[in-house]
Motif scaffolding. Structure first.
Motif, PDB file in Angstrom:
ATOM      1  N   ILE A 172      -2.900  94.188 -21.745  1.00  0.00           N
ATOM      2  CA  ILE A 172      -3.704  92.987 -21.956  1.00  0.00           C
ATOM      3  C   ILE A 172      -4.478  92.667 -20.687  1.00  0.00           C
ATOM      4  O   ILE A 172      -3.898  92.346 -19.643  1.00  0.00           O
ATOM      5  CB  ILE A 172      -2.824  91.797 -22.383  1.00  0.00           C
ATOM      6  N   LEU A 173      -5.798  92.751 -20.792  1.00  0.00           N
ATOM      7  CA  LEU A 173      -6.697  92.587 -19.654  1.00  0.00           C
ATOM      8  C   LEU A 173      -7.451  91.267 -19.812  1.00  0.00           C
ATOM      9  O   LEU A 173      -8.259  91.106 -20.726  1.00  0.00           O
ATOM     10  CB  LEU A 173      -7.687  93.760 -19.615  1.00  0.00           C
ATOM     11  N   ALA A 174      -7.176  90.301 -18.930  1.00  0.00           N
ATOM     12  CA  ALA A 174      -7.817  88.990 -18.992  1.00  0.00           C
ATOM     13  C   ALA A 174      -9.071  88.977 -18.133  1.00  0.00           C
ATOM     14  O   ALA A 174      -9.012  89.242 -16.934  1.00  0.00           O
ATOM     15  CB  ALA A 174      -6.848  87.914 -18.516  1.00  0.00           C
ATOM     16  N   MET A 175     -10.202  88.649 -18.737  1.00  0.00           N
ATOM     17  CA  MET A 175     -11.444  88.525 -17.997  1.00  0.00           C
ATOM     18  C   MET A 175     -11.548  87.110 -17.440  1.00  0.00           C
ATOM     19  O   MET A 175     -11.505  86.128 -18.190  1.00  0.00           O
ATOM     20  CB  MET A 175     -12.640  88.824 -18.906  1.00  0.00           C
ATOM     21  N   THR A 176     -11.680  86.991 -16.109  1.00  0.00           N
ATOM     22  CA  THR A 176     -11.732  85.693 -15.442  1.00  0.00           C
ATOM     23  C   THR A 176     -12.536  85.822 -14.150  1.00  0.00           C
ATOM     24  O   THR A 176     -12.476  86.864 -13.483  1.00  0.00           O
ATOM     25  CB  THR A 176     -10.312  85.181 -15.121  1.00  0.00           C
ATOM     26  N   PRO A 177     -13.280  84.782 -13.759  1.00  0.00           N
ATOM     27  CA  PRO A 177     -14.007  84.838 -12.489  1.00  0.00           C
ATOM     28  C   PRO A 177     -13.126  84.520 -11.280  1.00  0.00           C
ATOM     29  O   PRO A 177     -13.621  84.500 -10.150  1.00  0.00           O
ATOM     30  CB  PRO A 177     -15.095  83.766 -12.670  1.00  0.00           C
ATOM     31  N   ASP A 178     -11.837  84.288 -11.504  1.00  0.00           N
ATOM     32  CA  ASP A 178     -10.917  83.952 -10.414  1.00  0.00           C
ATOM     33  C   ASP A 178     -10.969  85.018  -9.315  1.00  0.00           C
ATOM     34  O   ASP A 178     -10.960  86.224  -9.593  1.00  0.00           O
ATOM     35  CB  ASP A 178      -9.496  83.833 -10.959  1.00  0.00           C
ATOM     36  N   GLU A 179     -11.017  84.581  -8.065  1.00  0.00           N
ATOM     37  CA  GLU A 179     -11.105  85.519  -6.942  1.00  0.00           C
ATOM     38  C   GLU A 179      -9.890  86.432  -6.833  1.00  0.00           C
ATOM     39  O   GLU A 179      -9.961  87.501  -6.205  1.00  0.00           O
ATOM     40  CB  GLU A 179     -11.296  84.743  -5.633  1.00  0.00           C
ATOM     41  N   LYS A 180      -8.768  86.011  -7.406  1.00  0.00           N
ATOM     42  CA  LYS A 180      -7.558  86.840  -7.362  1.00  0.00           C
ATOM     43  C   LYS A 180      -7.630  88.015  -8.334  1.00  0.00           C
ATOM     44  O   LYS A 180      -6.800  88.929  -8.271  1.00  0.00           O
ATOM     45  CB  LYS A 180      -6.327  85.978  -7.673  1.00  0.00           C
ATOM     46  N   ALA A 181      -8.598  87.999  -9.221  1.00  0.00           N
ATOM     47  CA  ALA A 181      -8.742  89.085 -10.194  1.00  0.00           C
ATOM     48  C   ALA A 181      -9.341  90.321  -9.536  1.00  0.00           C
ATOM     49  O   ALA A 181     -10.117  90.230  -8.586  1.00  0.00           O
ATOM     50  CB  ALA A 181      -9.622  88.632 -11.355  1.00  0.00           C
ATOM     51  N   THR A 182      -8.994  91.481 -10.058  1.00  0.00           N
ATOM     52  CA  THR A 182      -9.523  92.747  -9.546  1.00  0.00           C
ATOM     53  C   THR A 182     -10.924  92.984 -10.096  1.00  0.00           C
ATOM     54  O   THR A 182     -11.153  92.803 -11.296  1.00  0.00           O
ATOM     55  CB  THR A 182      -8.618  93.917  -9.978  1.00  0.00           C
ATOM     56  N   PRO A 183     -11.884  93.372  -9.247  1.00  0.00           N
ATOM     57  CA  PRO A 183     -13.204  93.706  -9.778  1.00  0.00           C
ATOM     58  C   PRO A 183     -13.095  94.776 -10.864  1.00  0.00           C
ATOM     59  O   PRO A 183     -12.350  95.751 -10.729  1.00  0.00           O
ATOM     60  CB  PRO A 183     -13.953  94.235  -8.546  1.00  0.00           C
ATOM     61  N   LEU A 184     -13.819  94.584 -11.932  1.00  0.00           N
ATOM     62  CA  LEU A 184     -13.708  95.448 -13.102  1.00  0.00           C
ATOM     63  C   LEU A 184     -13.943  96.913 -12.757  1.00  0.00           C
ATOM     64  O   LEU A 184     -13.267  97.809 -13.281  1.00  0.00           O
ATOM     65  CB  LEU A 184     -14.709  94.984 -14.164  1.00  0.00           C
ATOM     66  N   ASP A 185     -14.877  97.178 -11.845  1.00  0.00           N
ATOM     67  CA  ASP A 185     -15.188  98.562 -11.513  1.00  0.00           C
ATOM     68  C   ASP A 185     -14.192  99.196 -10.545  1.00  0.00           C
ATOM     69  O   ASP A 185     -14.323 100.367 -10.192  1.00  0.00           O
ATOM     70  CB  ASP A 185     -16.616  98.687 -10.959  1.00  0.00           C
ATOM     71  N   GLU A 186     -13.185  98.428 -10.112  1.00  0.00           N
ATOM     72  CA  GLU A 186     -12.150  98.989  -9.240  1.00  0.00           C
ATOM     73  C   GLU A 186     -10.857  99.303  -9.990  1.00  0.00           C
ATOM     74  O   GLU A 186      -9.919  99.864  -9.422  1.00  0.00           O
ATOM     75  CB  GLU A 186     -11.847  98.020  -8.089  1.00  0.00           C
ATOM     76  N   LEU A 187     -10.802  98.930 -11.264  1.00  0.00           N
ATOM     77  CA  LEU A 187      -9.607  99.211 -12.053  1.00  0.00           C
ATOM     78  C   LEU A 187      -9.543 100.681 -12.432  1.00  0.00           C
ATOM     79  O   LEU A 187     -10.565 101.325 -12.655  1.00  0.00           O
ATOM     80  CB  LEU A 187      -9.594  98.357 -13.326  1.00  0.00           C
ATOM     81  N   ASP A 188      -8.337 101.203 -12.531  1.00  0.00           N
ATOM     82  CA  ASP A 188      -8.117 102.587 -12.960  1.00  0.00           C
ATOM     83  C   ASP A 188      -8.572 102.724 -14.409  1.00  0.00           C
ATOM     84  O   ASP A 188      -8.075 102.018 -15.290  1.00  0.00           O
ATOM     85  CB  ASP A 188      -6.628 102.924 -12.832  1.00  0.00           C
ATOM     86  N   PRO A 189      -9.543 103.591 -14.714  1.00  0.00           N
ATOM     87  CA  PRO A 189      -9.995 103.763 -16.099  1.00  0.00           C
ATOM     88  C   PRO A 189      -8.865 104.074 -17.070  1.00  0.00           C
ATOM     89  O   PRO A 189      -8.984 103.818 -18.279  1.00  0.00           O
ATOM     90  CB  PRO A 189     -10.994 104.924 -16.003  1.00  0.00           C
ATOM     91  N   GLY A 190      -7.773 104.621 -16.557  1.00  0.00           N
ATOM     92  CA  GLY A 190      -6.633 104.897 -17.417  1.00  0.00           C
ATOM     93  C   GLY A 190      -6.054 103.643 -18.047  1.00  0.00           C
ATOM     94  O   GLY A 190      -5.417 103.709 -19.100  1.00  0.00           O
ATOM     95  N   ARG A 191      -6.309 102.486 -17.408  1.00  0.00           N
ATOM     96  CA  ARG A 191      -5.813 101.216 -17.942  1.00  0.00           C
ATOM     97  C   ARG A 191      -6.558 100.806 -19.204  1.00  0.00           C
ATOM     98  O   ARG A 191      -6.126  99.907 -19.919  1.00  0.00           O
ATOM     99  CB  ARG A 191      -5.956 100.121 -16.892  1.00  0.00           C
TER     100      ARG A 191
END
Length: 291
Positions: A216-235
């Motif tokens: 479950i991937l939550a989209m949020t502008p929170d600074e604690k979130a990982t930038p989308l392009d830095e996530l492992d594509p396997g996720r």
């Protein structure tokens, strides 16, 4: 062949399906309860028909009768021919496209059915104005959205989901209606073809998503979130993409239920995107990639 019936009285009970189309609260209550929705414009009516929805009736201004003649000849539903002025009195607005159809809703699938074979999904929460998780028989993708503020955002998200390979959509119980007239129009009929379901329990329904094996991937502008392009594509191989409302984003409950938070990197001075735009970016970024 359908009957072509000229109607001159705006209070004719046969036109009841079309009354008060600008009254959002009225239509939100009436349409699901009575098992109908309104398709507006030639293209949308044809797409609803092609998607297998049964037509209850059509409301046409005179110049649209010939344009819709093949549909009229093919379907047994009554066709009410009215003047543009009468159509406006009945519906509450000027019917620019001159053609409306009342369509019969289909039973919705369950969330379990959609989660059975999809690979990616979208979840939405508390959208109280009108907008969607998804599945595909080949098991390619579902989407989970949470709370779009208005019908246009919902329709735009459906259209992006269809274009970018999402195959199913899940809605929180209080989320808006994907078959509301404006959502249908903005989606260009994508709300007819993308399967969606309601999560009857919220946020408990997210447990069903996780138990089905989704990240479950939550989209949020929170600074604690990982930038989308830095996530492992396997996720993204089997993931549920959650999107929140226009004004407040995902609820605390939804964020706590997520396996990870992701954000779209922004240039200085911009804190977030419109939820419809954000959905398109998220769907594109998480799409399947060639090995």
């Amino acid at each position: 062949m359908a009957d072509l019936i000229t109607v001159e009285d705006p209070d004719d009970p046969r036109l009841r399906d079309y009354t008060g189309l600008t009254d959002v609260e009225l239509r939100r209550r009436r349409e699901p309860a009575e098992g109908l929705f309104i398709a507006e414009g030639e293209k949308v009516i044809r797409r609803a028909k092609d998607a297998g929805y049964e037509m209850r009736s059509m409301l046409l201004s005179a110049k649209w009768v010939d344009v819709m003649r093949d549909v009229i000849d093919e379907l047994p539903a009554p066709v009410y021919a009215v003047s543009p002025e009468l159509a406006e009195r009945v519906t509450g607005y000027h019917v620019h496209r001159g053609a409306l159809a009342s369509m019969q809703r289909k039973p919705l699938p369950t969330a379990d059915e959609l989660l059975l074979s999809a690979r990616r999904v979208v979840v939405m929460e508390a959208v109280n104005d009108h907008t969607m998780g998804l599945q595909d028989s080949a098991g390619q993708r579902i989407a989970i959205f949470e709370g779009f503020v208005d019908h246009a955002n919902l329709g735009a998200a459906f259209r992006s989901a269809a274009a970018l390979g999402i195959k199913a959509i899940l809605l929180s119980p209080d989320c808006a209606d994907p078959l509301y007239r404006r959502a249908i129009k903005v989606s260009m009929g994508a709300t007819f073809t993308l399967p969606y379901a309601r999560l009857e329990d919220w946020p408990g329904g997210l447990d069903t998503v996780r138990e089905a094996g989704y990240n479950i991937l939550a989209m949020t502008p929170d600074e604690k979130a990982t930038p989308l392009d830095e996530l492992d594509p396997g996720r993204f191989e089997k993931c549920a993409i959650m999107l929140g409302s226009e004004g407040h984003g995902l609820s605390t409950y939804a964020l706590r239920a997520a396996d990870e938070w992701a954000r779209i990197p922004m240039a200085a001075g911009i804190d977030s995107l419109n939820v419809a735009a954000a959905s398109a970016v998220a769907f594109y970024a998480t799409r399947p990639r060639p090995a």
